[in-house]
Design a protein around this motif. Structure first.
Motif, mmCIF file in Angstrom:
data_model
loop_
_atom_site.group_PDB
_atom_site.id
_atom_site.type_symbol
_atom_site.label_atom_id
_atom_site.label_comp_id
_atom_site.label_asym_id
_atom_site.label_seq_id
_atom_site.Cartn_x
_atom_site.Cartn_y
_atom_site.Cartn_z
ATOM 1 N N HIS A 107 39.182 10.585 79.514
ATOM 2 C CA HIS A 107 38.539 11.955 79.424
ATOM 3 C C HIS A 107 37.290 11.744 79.123
ATOM 4 C CE1 HIS A 107 38.253 16.408 78.128
ATOM 5 N NE2 HIS A 107 37.570 15.910 77.100
ATOM 6 N N TRP A 108 36.678 11.075 78.330
ATOM 7 C CA TRP A 108 35.338 10.912 77.890
ATOM 8 C C TRP A 108 34.559 10.315 78.826
ATOM 9 C CZ3 TRP A 108 34.195 14.750 74.763
ATOM 10 C CH2 TRP A 108 35.065 15.029 73.964
ATOM 11 N N GLN A 109 35.230 9.191 79.529
ATOM 12 C CA GLN A 109 34.642 8.459 80.669
ATOM 13 C C GLN A 109 34.432 9.295 81.747
ATOM 14 O OE1 GLN A 109 37.327 5.061 81.573
ATOM 15 N NE2 GLN A 109 37.273 4.374 79.682
ATOM 16 N N GLU A 110 35.216 10.141 82.031
ATOM 17 C CA GLU A 110 35.060 11.308 83.326
ATOM 18 C C GLU A 110 34.025 11.975 82.795
ATOM 19 O OE1 GLU A 110 37.170 15.187 85.030
ATOM 20 O OE2 GLU A 110 38.372 13.972 83.668
ATOM 21 N N HIS A 111 33.731 12.751 81.785
ATOM 22 C CA HIS A 111 32.838 13.485 81.345
ATOM 23 C C HIS A 111 31.375 12.770 81.327
ATOM 24 C CE1 HIS A 111 34.827 17.243 80.956
ATOM 25 N NE2 HIS A 111 35.861 16.974 80.229
ATOM 26 N N TYR A 112 31.340 11.520 80.926
ATOM 27 C CA TYR A 112 30.160 10.741 80.871
ATOM 28 C C TYR A 112 29.665 10.693 82.300
ATOM 29 C CZ TYR A 112 26.917 6.982 81.218
ATOM 30 O OH TYR A 112 25.865 6.524 81.406
ATOM 31 N N LYS A 113 30.684 9.965 83.324
ATOM 32 C CA LYS A 113 30.112 9.831 84.455
ATOM 33 C C LYS A 113 29.596 11.435 85.172
ATOM 34 C CE LYS A 113 33.446 6.257 85.555
ATOM 35 N NZ LYS A 113 34.608 5.727 86.122
ATOM 36 N N ASN A 114 30.132 12.363 85.033
ATOM 37 C CA ASN A 114 30.000 13.619 85.571
ATOM 38 C C ASN A 114 28.155 13.969 84.756
ATOM 39 O OD1 ASN A 114 32.207 14.135 87.119
ATOM 40 N ND2 ASN A 114 32.971 15.144 85.264
ATOM 41 N N TYR A 115 28.097 13.543 83.572
ATOM 42 C CA TYR A 115 26.837 13.956 82.803
ATOM 43 C C TYR A 115 25.751 12.852 83.034
ATOM 44 C CZ TYR A 115 24.447 16.654 79.334
ATOM 45 O OH TYR A 115 23.374 17.712 78.588
ATOM 46 N N GLU A 116 26.186 11.742 83.755
ATOM 47 C CA GLU A 116 25.110 10.628 83.613
ATOM 48 C C GLU A 116 23.771 11.084 84.238
ATOM 49 O OE1 GLU A 116 25.444 5.895 84.743
ATOM 50 O OE2 GLU A 116 26.718 7.130 86.005
ATOM 51 N N SER A 117 23.659 11.749 85.353
ATOM 52 C CA SER A 117 22.484 12.227 86.017
ATOM 53 C C SER A 117 21.643 12.835 85.149
ATOM 54 C CB SER A 117 22.605 12.822 87.307
ATOM 55 O OG SER A 117 23.690 13.970 87.042
ATOM 56 N N ARG A 118 22.236 13.670 84.198
ATOM 57 C CA ARG A 118 21.481 14.706 83.319
ATOM 58 C C ARG A 118 20.949 13.688 82.407
ATOM 59 N NH1 ARG A 118 18.343 18.618 81.475
ATOM 60 N NH2 ARG A 118 19.159 20.244 80.181
ATOM 61 N N LEU A 119 21.676 12.787 81.794
ATOM 62 C CA LEU A 119 21.205 11.968 80.966
ATOM 63 C C LEU A 119 19.893 11.214 81.377
ATOM 64 C CD1 LEU A 119 24.529 10.635 79.349
ATOM 65 C CD2 LEU A 119 22.828 11.911 78.125
ATOM 66 N N GLU A 120 20.146 10.855 82.479
ATOM 67 C CA GLU A 120 18.935 9.947 83.105
ATOM 68 C C GLU A 120 17.641 10.904 83.263
ATOM 69 O OE1 GLU A 120 20.493 8.534 86.613
ATOM 70 O OE2 GLU A 120 21.615 7.086 85.864
ATOM 71 N N GLN A 121 17.789 12.373 83.476
ATOM 72 C CA GLN A 121 16.792 13.253 83.438
ATOM 73 C C GLN A 121 15.989 13.384 82.140
ATOM 74 O OE1 GLN A 121 18.265 16.763 85.230
ATOM 75 N NE2 GLN A 121 18.818 15.761 87.014
ATOM 76 N N LEU A 122 16.983 13.511 81.139
ATOM 77 C CA LEU A 122 16.381 13.745 79.742
ATOM 78 C C LEU A 122 15.742 12.420 79.309
ATOM 79 C CD1 LEU A 122 19.844 15.381 78.513
ATOM 80 C CD2 LEU A 122 17.288 16.209 78.482
ATOM 81 N N ASP A 123 16.496 11.262 79.797
ATOM 82 C CA ASP A 123 15.654 9.878 79.174
ATOM 83 C C ASP A 123 14.086 9.718 79.954
ATOM 84 O OD1 ASP A 123 16.086 7.856 77.586
ATOM 85 O OD2 ASP A 123 16.513 6.433 79.477
#
Length: 284
Positions: free
Chosen positions: A54-70
């Protein structure tokens, strides 16, 4: 059987440069410290745990957003600046609040956060998050907790202690089932599923790693060790700052430890967390 920790961990939060983004990524991507509800827990009001997948799926879906925030964390910085407390648990909760509001990246709709249940002059309870799950078409109640427990004696549930000696794993889980998950109807909504989101880290005694360990420890989450003796200087541990308990910064924030005080120490080479505790704290 003895606990067999995997030699490989999925820890994608370590790739981000900004400390605040690393912490947000940890909040989303890290697995629960529990893989199952301990059988020794007496259940008053049942609750569930999300799977590692469950958490792996949500991380993958949010990865692009995290890259933007970085690249530019201004939005996240402003959101976290609303928190005036230094409590790590509240900071951790804020990361979940930020993520749930970012509903372009997941199938949840946040109904309300931090809901107080009032009965006359008394507050009888509080819910962290009330959520609508669009994928399953249901209302969910989530309680979010960031916890660090070290094991003593026979490793049974009452003998896992937090930073405060009165904070035990048994007490926290009992509070979940007896108090926090007692509500089935909130804000005129019928709650279908209840979830404990319990992340952080567990610590085993340094010289007892091969003993029998509880089956509910999640092997997908890296374990730390703890002790009351100073480790050899060659192991190059340094003391983590308070917010780094969620996730260590990319760069070292202190010198290699030459003396030790109560707290969490980190060895970057092996991603090893060591909790040093003075012996006087171990008395009941």
């Amino acid at each position: 059987m003895p606990y067999a920790q995997t030699s490989f961990f999925v820890e994608p939060w370590l790739k981000y440069k900004k400390p605040i983004v690393r912490q947000l990524a940890f909040a989303i991507a890290s697995p629960n410290i529990l893989s199952s509800i301990p059988s020794e827990l007496s259940i008053a009001h049942s609750f569930n745990l999300h799977t590692n997948e469950h958490w792996q799926e949500h991380y993958k879906n949010y990865e692009s957003r995290l890259e933007q925030l970085d690249l530019d964390s201004t939005e996240l910085d402003i959101f976290l600046s609303k928190l005036k407390s230094t409590r790590l648990g509240l900071r951790f909760e804020m990361f979940f609040w930020f993520w749930l509001l970012d509903d372009k990246y997941h199938y949840y709709k946040l109904i309300e956060h931090s809901i107080q249940i009032i009965d006359g002059p008394k507050t009888v309870g509080e819910l962290d998050f009330l959520i609508f799950n669009n994928k399953e078409n249901r209302i969910e109640h989530w309680e979010v907790a960031l916890k660090y427990y070290l094991a003593e004696k026979d490793f049974s549930l009452p003998f896992w202690y937090g930073l405060n000696r009165s904070d035990t794993f048994a007490r926290k889980l009992n509070h979940f089932t007896q108090k926090q998950f007692q509500f089935s109807h909130v804000l005129e909504q019928e709650i279908s599923h209840k979830f404990a989101v319990m992340k952080g880290q567990l610590f085993l005694p340094k010289y007892h790693l091969n003993e029998m360990h509880p089956a509910w420890i999640n092997p997908a989450r890296r374990l730390g060790t703890w002790g009351t003796t100073i480790l050899p200087p060659s192991e190059e541990f340094y003391r983590l700052s308070r917010q780094e308990w969620i996730c260590p910064d990319l760069q070292k924030t202190s010198e290699t430890a030459r003396w030790w005080t109560d707290g969490l120490y980190f060895q970057r080479k092996n991603q090893h967390h060591y909790m040093y505790r003075n012996t006087h704290l171990l008395t009941p």
